[in-house]
Structure formats: C-alpha cells, structure tokens
Write a protein that holds these residues in place. Sequence first.
Motif, mmCIF file in Angstrom:
data_model
loop_
_atom_site.group_PDB
_atom_site.id
_atom_site.type_symbol
_atom_site.label_atom_id
_atom_site.label_comp_id
_atom_site.label_asym_id
_atom_site.label_seq_id
_atom_site.Cartn_x
_atom_site.Cartn_y
_atom_site.Cartn_z
ATOM 1 N N ARG A 181 -15.701 1.320 -30.984
ATOM 2 C CA ARG A 181 -14.502 2.132 -30.733
ATOM 3 C C ARG A 181 -14.874 3.579 -30.414
ATOM 4 N NH1 ARG A 181 -9.499 -0.165 -32.249
ATOM 5 N NH2 ARG A 181 -9.722 -1.985 -33.581
ATOM 6 N N SER A 182 -15.871 4.110 -31.099
ATOM 7 C CA SER A 182 -16.301 5.490 -30.854
ATOM 8 C C SER A 182 -16.840 5.662 -29.442
ATOM 9 C CB SER A 182 -17.372 5.904 -31.866
ATOM 10 O OG SER A 182 -16.849 5.900 -33.165
ATOM 11 N N VAL A 183 -17.653 4.717 -29.004
ATOM 12 C CA VAL A 183 -18.206 4.784 -27.652
ATOM 13 C C VAL A 183 -17.092 4.662 -26.618
ATOM 14 C CG1 VAL A 183 -19.743 3.667 -25.978
ATOM 15 C CG2 VAL A 183 -20.488 3.972 -28.350
ATOM 16 N N VAL A 184 -16.184 3.722 -26.837
ATOM 17 C CA VAL A 184 -15.052 3.557 -25.911
ATOM 18 C C VAL A 184 -14.214 4.837 -25.890
ATOM 19 C CG1 VAL A 184 -12.898 2.291 -25.485
ATOM 20 C CG2 VAL A 184 -15.002 1.048 -26.046
ATOM 21 N N GLY A 185 -13.988 5.414 -27.056
ATOM 22 C CA GLY A 185 -13.214 6.651 -27.131
ATOM 23 C C GLY A 185 -13.867 7.804 -26.394
ATOM 24 N N LEU A 186 -15.176 7.903 -26.499
ATOM 25 C CA LEU A 186 -15.904 8.960 -25.775
ATOM 26 C C LEU A 186 -15.750 8.809 -24.269
ATOM 27 C CD1 LEU A 186 -19.276 9.190 -27.742
ATOM 28 C CD2 LEU A 186 -17.522 10.960 -27.560
ATOM 29 N N HIS A 187 -15.663 7.583 -23.827
ATOM 30 C CA HIS A 187 -15.620 7.292 -22.390
ATOM 31 C C HIS A 187 -14.195 7.043 -21.896
ATOM 32 C CE1 HIS A 187 -19.979 7.156 -21.730
ATOM 33 N NE2 HIS A 187 -20.012 6.773 -22.989
ATOM 34 N N ALA A 188 -13.221 7.643 -22.544
ATOM 35 C CA ALA A 188 -11.822 7.480 -22.131
ATOM 36 C C ALA A 188 -11.601 8.150 -20.776
ATOM 37 C CB ALA A 188 -10.891 8.090 -23.177
ATOM 38 N N GLU A 189 -10.616 7.621 -20.048
ATOM 39 C CA GLU A 189 -10.314 8.182 -18.740
ATOM 40 C C GLU A 189 -9.637 9.542 -18.906
ATOM 41 O OE1 GLU A 189 -6.758 5.810 -19.963
ATOM 42 O OE2 GLU A 189 -8.905 5.546 -20.084
ATOM 43 N N ASP A 190 -9.922 10.441 -17.980
ATOM 44 C CA ASP A 190 -9.287 11.759 -18.005
ATOM 45 C C ASP A 190 -8.053 11.754 -17.101
ATOM 46 O OD1 ASP A 190 -10.188 12.024 -15.365
ATOM 47 O OD2 ASP A 190 -11.865 13.324 -15.914
ATOM 48 N N GLN A 191 -7.410 12.880 -16.969
ATOM 49 C CA GLN A 191 -6.170 12.964 -16.195
ATOM 50 C C GLN A 191 -6.375 12.739 -14.707
ATOM 51 O OE1 GLN A 191 -4.822 16.882 -17.145
ATOM 52 N NE2 GLN A 191 -6.239 17.904 -15.757
ATOM 53 N N TYR A 192 -7.627 12.768 -14.258
ATOM 54 C CA TYR A 192 -7.922 12.580 -12.840
ATOM 55 C C TYR A 192 -8.424 11.165 -12.525
ATOM 56 C CZ TYR A 192 -7.634 17.601 -13.196
ATOM 57 O OH TYR A 192 -7.204 18.887 -13.457
ATOM 58 N N GLY A 193 -8.466 10.316 -13.548
ATOM 59 C CA GLY A 193 -8.920 8.944 -13.347
ATOM 60 C C GLY A 193 -10.423 8.775 -13.450
ATOM 61 N N PHE A 204 -16.337 11.527 -20.290
ATOM 62 C CA PHE A 204 -17.667 11.756 -20.846
ATOM 63 C C PHE A 204 -18.730 11.795 -19.750
ATOM 64 C CE2 PHE A 204 -21.603 10.510 -23.035
ATOM 65 C CZ PHE A 204 -21.587 11.388 -24.107
ATOM 66 N N CYS A 205 -18.717 10.788 -18.889
ATOM 67 C CA CYS A 205 -19.736 10.680 -17.830
ATOM 68 C C CYS A 205 -19.422 11.549 -16.618
ATOM 69 C CB CYS A 205 -19.860 9.242 -17.338
ATOM 70 S SG CYS A 205 -20.434 8.077 -18.552
ATOM 71 N N GLY A 206 -18.127 11.734 -16.365
ATOM 72 C CA GLY A 206 -17.732 12.455 -15.161
ATOM 73 C C GLY A 206 -17.750 11.589 -13.916
ATOM 74 N N THR A 207 -17.883 10.279 -14.102
ATOM 75 C CA THR A 207 -17.856 9.339 -12.974
ATOM 76 C C THR A 207 -16.496 8.664 -12.936
ATOM 77 O OG1 THR A 207 -18.747 7.549 -14.336
ATOM 78 C CG2 THR A 207 -20.344 8.902 -13.148
ATOM 79 N N ALA A 208 -16.272 7.840 -11.912
ATOM 80 C CA ALA A 208 -15.017 7.103 -11.820
ATOM 81 C C ALA A 208 -14.862 6.201 -13.037
ATOM 82 C CB ALA A 208 -14.981 6.279 -10.540
ATOM 83 N N TRP A 209 -13.615 6.065 -13.500
ATOM 84 C CA TRP A 209 -13.338 5.196 -14.645
ATOM 85 C C TRP A 209 -12.843 3.858 -14.137
ATOM 86 C CZ3 TRP A 209 -10.236 2.184 -17.637
ATOM 87 C CH2 TRP A 209 -10.573 2.077 -18.985
ATOM 88 N N PRO A 210 -13.262 2.739 -14.663
ATOM 89 C CA PRO A 210 -14.150 2.618 -15.809
ATOM 90 C C PRO A 210 -15.603 2.907 -15.423
ATOM 91 C CG PRO A 210 -13.563 0.427 -15.010
ATOM 92 C CD PRO A 210 -12.794 1.415 -14.189
ATOM 93 N N CYS A 211 -16.247 3.712 -16.242
ATOM 94 C CA CYS A 211 -17.646 4.060 -16.001
ATOM 95 C C CYS A 211 -18.539 2.863 -16.351
ATOM 96 C CB CYS A 211 -18.035 5.280 -16.830
ATOM 97 S SG CYS A 211 -17.976 4.988 -18.621
ATOM 98 N N ASP A 212 -19.833 3.021 -16.097
ATOM 99 C CA ASP A 212 -20.776 1.929 -16.386
ATOM 100 C C ASP A 212 -20.781 1.540 -17.865
ATOM 101 O OD1 ASP A 212 -21.493 1.804 -13.726
ATOM 102 O OD2 ASP A 212 -23.364 2.929 -13.987
#
Length: 103
Positions: free
Chosen positions: A54-66, A70-78
């Motif tokens: 859950r913590s990892v998923v939470g870190l990699h949540a999508e931002d307001q721009y999709g 965390f990664c700054g890549t398109a969501w869903p990230c790798d």
Amino acid sequence: MMNHAQARAFRLLREEIYTQLDEVEFFAMADAPWQEDEEASARTLLCDLVVVVRSVVGLHAEDQYGGCGFCGTAWPCDSIDSIHRTMQDPEAAALAQLPRRAG
C-alpha cells in the motif's frame, strides 16, 4: 554511471529486502502446523506486507496531470504496472525474475 560504492549500497539494500522476504516465505511454506505464537506472527507479517505494498502504491499515485507523482512518468508508471501484473499472476512474475539461459 554508478560508482562501486553506489553499486554495493544498492546490492546490500536489495539483499536485505530479499532476506526479509525469504524469511516470510520460509515461514509460510513450513510443513509443520503452526503453533499459536507462529500463527500470530504470520498474521503480523501478512499485515506488514500489505502495508508495504500500500505504501508503494500510495507513493506512486497519479497526480492532477495524469502522471505518477513519484516517478514523474505517465501513470500507471512501471512500478504500479509491475505490482498489478505480479498480483494478477505471482507465478509468472516469479518466473520472469529467473535468469534467462543463453541458447
């Protein structure tokens, strides 16, 4: 390029994670029935693993721009994709981690 100290630090971190996972797996795969205290430990370990995922998923949540916040890549990230694929088919994910044989 990564220097020797960084490579060693990453290897040690990865080994520590794998050691903890190996201990959980060994405990879960024991042939003998669990004692009461072992069952309580197993429940705690399962809850701890859920918190980790859950913590990892939470870190990699999508931002307001999709994108991945965390990664700054398109969501869903790798990372999210990998977690999802692994949860859908854990055996295939484990096989994918095995070294490939030259052939």
